[in-house]
Design a protein around this motif. Structure first.
Motif, short mmCIF file in Angstrom:
data_model
loop_
_atom_site.label_atom_id
_atom_site.label_comp_id
_atom_site.label_asym_id
_atom_site.label_seq_id
_atom_site.Cartn_x
_atom_site.Cartn_y
_atom_site.Cartn_z
N ILE A 210 -12.24 2.32 4.91
CA ILE A 210 -12.89 1.92 6.10
C ILE A 210 -14.06 1.11 5.65
O ILE A 210 -14.22 0.07 6.31
CB ILE A 210 -13.16 3.13 7.06
N TYR A 211 -14.84 1.40 4.66
CA TYR A 211 -16.34 0.98 4.46
C TYR A 211 -16.36 -0.01 3.32
O TYR A 211 -17.16 -0.91 3.33
CB TYR A 211 -17.20 1.94 4.07
N LEU A 212 -15.43 -0.24 2.49
CA LEU A 212 -15.43 -1.05 1.29
C LEU A 212 -14.54 -2.43 1.41
O LEU A 212 -13.58 -2.26 1.85
CB LEU A 212 -15.05 -0.45 0.19
N ARG A 213 -15.21 -3.58 1.25
CA ARG A 213 -14.42 -4.72 1.25
C ARG A 213 -14.25 -5.40 -0.12
O ARG A 213 -13.20 -5.97 -0.21
CB ARG A 213 -15.06 -5.77 1.94
N THR A 214 -15.20 -5.17 -1.08
CA THR A 214 -14.87 -5.82 -2.54
C THR A 214 -14.06 -4.76 -3.33
O THR A 214 -14.17 -3.66 -3.39
CB THR A 214 -16.20 -5.72 -3.19
N ARG A 215 -13.15 -5.44 -4.03
CA ARG A 215 -12.11 -4.60 -4.85
C ARG A 215 -12.64 -3.98 -5.67
O ARG A 215 -12.24 -2.98 -6.36
CB ARG A 215 -10.89 -5.59 -5.19
N ASP A 216 -13.84 -4.48 -6.47
CA ASP A 216 -14.38 -3.97 -7.78
C ASP A 216 -14.97 -2.68 -7.37
O ASP A 216 -15.43 -1.98 -8.37
CB ASP A 216 -15.31 -5.00 -8.22
N LEU A 217 -15.15 -2.04 -6.04
CA LEU A 217 -15.69 -1.12 -5.64
C LEU A 217 -14.84 0.17 -5.46
O LEU A 217 -15.21 1.28 -5.11
CB LEU A 217 -16.92 -1.31 -4.41
N TYR A 218 -13.71 -0.40 -5.43
CA TYR A 218 -12.46 0.37 -4.73
C TYR A 218 -12.65 1.90 -5.97
O TYR A 218 -12.60 1.78 -6.93
CB TYR A 218 -11.24 0.11 -5.03
N PRO A 219 -12.35 3.02 -5.35
CA PRO A 219 -12.31 4.22 -6.31
C PRO A 219 -10.70 4.43 -6.78
O PRO A 219 -9.87 3.70 -6.36
CB PRO A 219 -12.57 5.67 -5.23
N LEU A 220 -10.47 5.30 -7.79
CA LEU A 220 -8.99 5.17 -8.08
C LEU A 220 -7.96 5.63 -7.01
O LEU A 220 -6.89 5.12 -7.28
CB LEU A 220 -9.04 6.32 -9.27
N GLN A 221 -8.47 6.71 -6.39
CA GLN A 221 -7.32 7.30 -5.13
C GLN A 221 -6.97 5.80 -4.38
O GLN A 221 -5.87 5.86 -3.81
CB GLN A 221 -7.98 8.37 -4.33
N LEU A 222 -7.79 4.90 -4.01
CA LEU A 222 -7.38 3.67 -3.27
C LEU A 222 -6.57 2.88 -3.99
O LEU A 222 -5.58 2.29 -3.37
CB LEU A 222 -8.81 2.98 -2.56
N ILE A 223 -6.70 2.71 -5.13
CA ILE A 223 -5.77 1.86 -6.11
C ILE A 223 -4.53 2.64 -6.05
O ILE A 223 -3.38 1.88 -6.06
CB ILE A 223 -6.45 1.92 -7.44
N LEU A 224 -4.52 4.13 -6.35
CA LEU A 224 -3.07 4.66 -6.33
C LEU A 224 -2.42 4.37 -4.98
O LEU A 224 -1.27 4.44 -4.94
CB LEU A 224 -3.59 6.38 -6.51
N ARG A 225 -3.23 4.42 -3.83
CA ARG A 225 -2.59 4.34 -2.38
C ARG A 225 -1.83 3.04 -2.68
O ARG A 225 -0.76 2.84 -2.03
CB ARG A 225 -3.73 4.54 -1.39
N GLU A 226 -2.52 2.02 -3.01
CA GLU A 226 -1.85 0.45 -2.98
C GLU A 226 -0.48 0.60 -3.94
O GLU A 226 0.33 -0.09 -3.48
CB GLU A 226 -2.67 -0.36 -3.56
N ILE A 227 -0.71 1.18 -5.11
CA ILE A 227 0.65 1.45 -5.85
C ILE A 227 1.58 1.93 -5.30
O ILE A 227 2.91 1.75 -5.25
CB ILE A 227 0.18 1.99 -7.35
N LEU A 228 1.54 3.02 -4.52
CA LEU A 228 2.41 3.93 -3.91
C LEU A 228 2.94 3.52 -2.56
O LEU A 228 4.12 3.57 -2.43
CB LEU A 228 2.16 5.63 -3.79
N ILE A 229 1.91 2.85 -1.72
CA ILE A 229 2.43 2.39 -0.60
C ILE A 229 3.07 1.09 -0.53
O ILE A 229 4.15 0.79 0.20
CB ILE A 229 1.38 2.75 0.35
N THR A 230 2.09 0.07 -1.06
CA THR A 230 2.64 -1.27 -1.19
C THR A 230 3.46 -1.46 -2.15
O THR A 230 3.54 -3.02 -2.19
CB THR A 230 1.19 -2.09 -0.82
#
Length: 291
Positions: free
Chosen positions: A215-235
């Protein structure tokens, strides 16, 4: 003391049931682990349960750790866990100490307002507008400051602090101690089980958090691991990890990379549990008995 056959049968049945329940709970994690270590083509073709890894292939893990997004996500998540949990423990300790003192004015109305927030809140849109007005959107602070204290954890810690004898506080104040000294040198050392449980609760919450970052982050360099994991699993964004693989091998390898990413994201927090397990039951029961 002799035990009857009925008691022995009950204990045996109870033990077997708990063992089976543990196996059912553990197996999904073992399935992902075995699939991530297996030959990619075999893992794609197998149907049903997997009881062992076939081929012992570490290629998926090598690709995961070579992905810069995973390393960046790990670094950000560790930062959020350390800073966020430290702030959580500090703020919860301050609030619990103040609310556990008998001489605090308006203690009951304040507790009512805190408990009220457990059932009613402003919702997502007002919260986002508040975070935006505070200038914390696309900032690390958006993942740390709004979650600085949990009402549930505050109640548990307050109950634990109330169990510390008042005479210890009075003795410390007779020796010239102020409230900060009483908290950090008397109350907290005697409440380490509940502090350990709070570290576990807050740490796991920060480690698994992804929605706030979405919801709050726009810059990819600030993403936590779980958001990266979500991208890998869902997209299905595994193509960047398979630059040297082509053709029909890409699909099965991408599946094992997903499994390996789940293990990499889950294993660190699992290793934390054994160190805090001995405090877990005692710390939780403090809040359960007197709360």
């Amino acid at each position: 003391m002799r035990r009857s056959w009925g008691e022995l049968l009950f204990d045996l049945s109870n033990s077997l049931f708990l063992i089976l329940l543990s196996l059912f709970t553990l197996y999904p994690f073992l399935y992902v682990l075995f699939a991530s270590l297996s030959d990619p083509i075999w893992a794609m073709q197998v149907r049903g349960l997997i009881w062992y890894p076939k081929g012992l292939n570490w290629e998926a893990y090598r690709m995961v750790f070579q992905n810069p997004s995973i390393i960046t996500g790990y670094t950000n998540t560790l930062l959020y866990v350390v800073l966020g949990t430290s702030l959580n423990i500090l703020m919860t300790s301050f609030g619990a100490y103040a609310l556990s003192r008998q001489q605090l004015m308006w203690k009951n109305p304040v507790m009512f307002l805190i408990v009220f927030t457990m059932f009613f809140n402003g919702g997502l849109i007002p919260t986002y507008l508040l975070i935006n007005d505070l200038g914390m959107v696309d900032s690390r602070l958006a993942l740390i400051i709004p979650a600085a204290m949990s009402a549930y954890n505050l109640i548990i810690m307050r109950t634990a602090f109330m169990g510390v004898p008042v005479s210890l506080e009075e003795s410390a104040k007779l020796d010239g101690a102020n409230d900060f000294t009483v908290l950090f040198r008397v109350i907290l050392p005697l409440s380490m089980p509940v502090v350990a449980v709070m570290i576990l609760f807050y740490g796991v919450a920060h480690w698994n958090s992804w929605f706030s970052a979405l919801i709050y982050l726009r810059t990819r360099d600030l993403y936590p691991l779980q958001l990266i994991l979500r991208e890998i699993l869902i997209t299905n964004s595994t193509d960047s990890m398979m630059t040297n693989i082509g053709g029909s091998d890409k699909v099965p390898t991408g599946e094992t990379i997903k499994y390996a990413t789940i293990i990499v994201a889950t294993a660190p927090i699992l290793f934390l549990y054994p160190f805090l397990q001995k405090y877990f039951v005692k710390g939780v029961m403090i809040g359960a008995i007197k709360g």
